[in-house]
Design a protein around this motif. Sequence first.
Motif, PDB file in Angstrom:
ATOM      1  N   LYS A 144      14.782  46.640 -17.526  1.00 52.49           N
ATOM      2  CA  LYS A 144      16.015  46.076 -18.063  1.00 52.49           C
ATOM      3  C   LYS A 144      15.993  44.557 -17.908  1.00 52.49           C
ATOM      4  CE  LYS A 144      18.892  50.137 -17.172  1.00 52.49           C
ATOM      5  NZ  LYS A 144      20.086  50.666 -16.455  1.00 52.49           N
ATOM      6  N   THR A 145      16.438  43.869 -18.943  1.00 54.34           N
ATOM      7  CA  THR A 145      16.401  42.406 -18.900  1.00 54.34           C
ATOM      8  C   THR A 145      17.327  41.847 -17.824  1.00 54.34           C
ATOM      9  OG1 THR A 145      18.089  42.339 -20.658  1.00 54.34           O
ATOM     10  CG2 THR A 145      15.783  42.155 -21.330  1.00 54.34           C
ATOM     11  N   GLN A 146      18.379  42.576 -17.469  1.00 53.89           N
ATOM     12  CA  GLN A 146      19.298  42.101 -16.434  1.00 53.89           C
ATOM     13  C   GLN A 146      18.633  42.018 -15.063  1.00 53.89           C
ATOM     14  OE1 GLN A 146      22.629  44.858 -16.919  1.00 53.89           O
ATOM     15  NE2 GLN A 146      23.846  43.218 -17.848  1.00 53.89           N
ATOM     16  N   MET A 147      17.541  42.727 -14.873  1.00 53.96           N
ATOM     17  CA  MET A 147      16.825  42.670 -13.606  1.00 53.96           C
ATOM     18  C   MET A 147      16.043  41.365 -13.480  1.00 53.96           C
ATOM     19  SD  MET A 147      15.389  46.590 -13.335  1.00 53.96           S
ATOM     20  CE  MET A 147      14.453  46.242 -11.825  1.00 53.96           C
ATOM     21  N   LEU A 148      15.717  40.740 -14.596  1.00 56.40           N
ATOM     22  CA  LEU A 148      14.871  39.551 -14.603  1.00 56.40           C
ATOM     23  C   LEU A 148      15.712  38.284 -14.522  1.00 56.40           C
ATOM     24  CD1 LEU A 148      12.502  40.698 -17.498  1.00 56.40           C
ATOM     25  CD2 LEU A 148      12.084  40.911 -15.027  1.00 56.40           C
ATOM     26  N   SER A 149      15.061  37.162 -14.267  1.00 55.65           N
ATOM     27  CA  SER A 149      15.749  35.867 -14.259  1.00 55.65           C
ATOM     28  C   SER A 149      16.111  35.473 -15.683  1.00 55.65           C
ATOM     29  CB  SER A 149      14.854  34.794 -13.629  1.00 55.65           C
ATOM     30  OG  SER A 149      14.586  35.100 -12.271  1.00 55.65           O
ATOM     31  N   SER A 150      17.314  34.956 -15.857  1.00 57.23           N
ATOM     32  CA  SER A 150      17.767  34.572 -17.194  1.00 57.23           C
ATOM     33  C   SER A 150      17.183  33.228 -17.607  1.00 57.23           C
ATOM     34  CB  SER A 150      19.297  34.512 -17.233  1.00 57.23           C
ATOM     35  OG  SER A 150      19.777  33.556 -16.299  1.00 57.23           O
ATOM     36  N   ASN A 151      17.232  32.974 -18.916  1.00 59.89           N
ATOM     37  CA  ASN A 151      16.716  31.721 -19.486  1.00 59.89           C
ATOM     38  C   ASN A 151      15.290  31.439 -19.008  1.00 59.89           C
ATOM     39  OD1 ASN A 151      19.172  31.235 -20.820  1.00 59.89           O
ATOM     40  ND2 ASN A 151      20.031  30.258 -19.004  1.00 59.89           N
ATOM     41  N   THR A 152      14.468  32.456 -19.077  1.00 62.47           N
ATOM     42  CA  THR A 152      13.107  32.363 -18.535  1.00 62.47           C
ATOM     43  C   THR A 152      12.123  33.057 -19.474  1.00 62.47           C
ATOM     44  OG1 THR A 152      13.959  32.401 -16.273  1.00 62.47           O
ATOM     45  CG2 THR A 152      11.629  32.909 -16.563  1.00 62.47           C
ATOM     46  N   ALA A 153      10.998  32.398 -19.727  1.00 64.71           N
ATOM     47  CA  ALA A 153       9.911  33.013 -20.489  1.00 64.71           C
ATOM     48  C   ALA A 153       9.083  33.885 -19.550  1.00 64.71           C
ATOM     49  CB  ALA A 153       9.033  31.940 -21.125  1.00 64.71           C
ATOM     50  N   TYR A 154       8.856  35.115 -19.959  1.00 67.29           N
ATOM     51  CA  TYR A 154       8.103  36.080 -19.152  1.00 67.29           C
ATOM     52  C   TYR A 154       6.857  36.551 -19.889  1.00 67.29           C
ATOM     53  CZ  TYR A 154      11.400  36.946 -15.322  1.00 67.29           C
ATOM     54  OH  TYR A 154      12.175  36.832 -14.189  1.00 67.29           O
ATOM     55  N   ALA A 155       5.902  37.044 -19.115  1.00 65.66           N
ATOM     56  CA  ALA A 155       4.736  37.736 -19.660  1.00 65.66           C
ATOM     57  C   ALA A 155       4.599  39.070 -18.944  1.00 65.66           C
ATOM     58  CB  ALA A 155       3.472  36.900 -19.476  1.00 65.66           C
ATOM     59  N   ALA A 156       4.087  40.058 -19.658  1.00 65.46           N
ATOM     60  CA  ALA A 156       3.800  41.370 -19.078  1.00 65.46           C
ATOM     61  C   ALA A 156       2.289  41.504 -18.907  1.00 65.46           C
ATOM     62  CB  ALA A 156       4.329  42.480 -19.981  1.00 65.46           C
ATOM     63  N   TYR A 157       1.876  42.051 -17.772  1.00 60.87           N
ATOM     64  CA  TYR A 157       0.452  42.192 -17.468  1.00 60.87           C
ATOM     65  C   TYR A 157       0.151  43.625 -17.046  1.00 60.87           C
ATOM     66  CZ  TYR A 157       0.549  37.077 -17.127  1.00 60.87           C
ATOM     67  OH  TYR A 157       0.719  35.735 -17.376  1.00 60.87           O
ATOM     68  N   MET A 214      -7.465  43.556 -11.252  1.00 54.64           N
ATOM     69  CA  MET A 214      -7.640  42.798 -12.476  1.00 54.64           C
ATOM     70  C   MET A 214      -6.341  42.879 -13.272  1.00 54.64           C
ATOM     71  SD  MET A 214     -11.473  44.104 -13.520  1.00 54.64           S
ATOM     72  CE  MET A 214     -11.695  42.884 -14.813  1.00 54.64           C
ATOM     73  N   GLU A 215      -6.151  41.930 -14.175  1.00 54.86           N
ATOM     74  CA  GLU A 215      -4.969  41.972 -15.026  1.00 54.86           C
ATOM     75  C   GLU A 215      -5.314  41.432 -16.398  1.00 54.86           C
ATOM     76  OE1 GLU A 215      -2.026  39.482 -13.154  1.00 54.86           O
ATOM     77  OE2 GLU A 215      -2.751  37.676 -14.171  1.00 54.86           O
ATOM     78  N   ILE A 216      -4.533  41.887 -17.371  1.00 54.89           N
ATOM     79  CA  ILE A 216      -4.669  41.353 -18.719  1.00 54.89           C
ATOM     80  C   ILE A 216      -3.281  41.197 -19.306  1.00 54.89           C
ATOM     81  CG2 ILE A 216      -4.898  43.613 -19.844  1.00 54.89           C
ATOM     82  CD1 ILE A 216      -7.021  42.249 -21.667  1.00 54.89           C
ATOM     83  N   GLU A 217      -3.052  40.061 -19.953  1.00 52.64           N
ATOM     84  CA  GLU A 217      -1.733  39.804 -20.522  1.00 52.64           C
ATOM     85  C   GLU A 217      -1.485  40.718 -21.715  1.00 52.64           C
ATOM     86  OE1 GLU A 217       0.176  36.435 -23.231  1.00 52.64           O
ATOM     87  OE2 GLU A 217      -0.490  35.639 -21.293  1.00 52.64           O
ATOM     88  N   MET A 218      -0.341  41.380 -21.713  1.00 53.64           N
ATOM     89  CA  MET A 218       0.014  42.296 -22.786  1.00 53.64           C
ATOM     90  C   MET A 218       0.881  41.627 -23.845  1.00 53.64           C
ATOM     91  SD  MET A 218       0.896  45.582 -20.360  1.00 53.64           S
ATOM     92  CE  MET A 218       0.934  46.800 -21.677  1.00 53.64           C
ATOM     93  N   GLY A 219       1.571  40.549 -23.488  1.00 52.38           N
ATOM     94  CA  GLY A 219       2.453  39.851 -24.414  1.00 52.38           C
ATOM     95  C   GLY A 219       3.497  39.063 -23.667  1.00 52.38           C
ATOM     96  N   THR A 220       4.266  38.260 -24.387  1.00 54.47           N
ATOM     97  CA  THR A 220       5.280  37.400 -23.782  1.00 54.47           C
ATOM     98  C   THR A 220       6.615  37.582 -24.489  1.00 54.47           C
ATOM     99  OG1 THR A 220       4.640  35.552 -25.219  1.00 54.47           O
ATOM    100  CG2 THR A 220       3.608  35.664 -23.038  1.00 54.47           C
TER     101      THR A 220
END
Length: 269
Positions: A144-157, A214-220
């Motif tokens: 849920k986006t409410q769990m994340l910091s607002s006004n922030t660009a994120y990436a999923a790995y 290891m990690e790989i970026e899935m998108g932003t």
Amino acid sequence: MDSFARLPEECISAILSLTSPMDTSRFSIISHAFKSATDSDNVWETFLPPDYQQIISTSVSPVVYATKKHLYFTLFHSPILLHGGNISFSLDRRSGKKCYMLGARELLLSWGGCWSWTSHPHSRFSEVAKLKCPGWIHIRGMIKTQMLSSNTAYAAYLVFSLAGRFNGLESSRTIVRFVDPQTENSMIKTVESSEKLESEGTGKIAQVRGDGWMEIEMGTFYNGQEDNRAVEAWLIEINNPGGKSGLIVEGIEFRPVRGRKEREKYRKE
């Protein structure tokens, strides 16, 4: 003479609270006045997430700290486990923004019969998922986006490792998109890309993390001020359903984008 010594400590604290956690730590060597203020609970309270008390109250183990500064550094050095131990929470070292990793048990793994559950000596979670037989690989994590910091660009790995012998894991497709948390219908933005789990060929390359995985970026994506949705990250269709083995999945991590150009890109959109 130390010119900063003339300022009341409350003024120095107010100044520091407008900087960043890393800058505040550096300022401690400027003067004795700054050294005292950089240890102030009032300063470090501003760097912690507004709901930090609620978050740490759900930790599976007590979170012990002497000062707010101590708590801040604890949370970026040592992720805490939440929700029965299947989700981890930490802070980004530079910004203090929230970071979450969904452990394998929190992910949707299609074709469940192709996976086995096992412990791993380097995992923060009690179990990881290991591919045990050939099949289509569809992995989804949603937060849920409410769990994340607002006004922030994120990436999923995707956070993973490879067994001593692996096969058929050369490439994948990923999708990161907003969804309605009630209906899970896709909304607004879909990002698709071709990824590489190895260094051969083109596309994004998997990186070795400091924790040995290891990690790989899935998108932003960009999490705005009033977002009340969910974000899902998919990894799908690694080649074909035959001849795959050796993939070990720890989880999917959502953490802030650090590059200035990437952050500015989302501010302009």
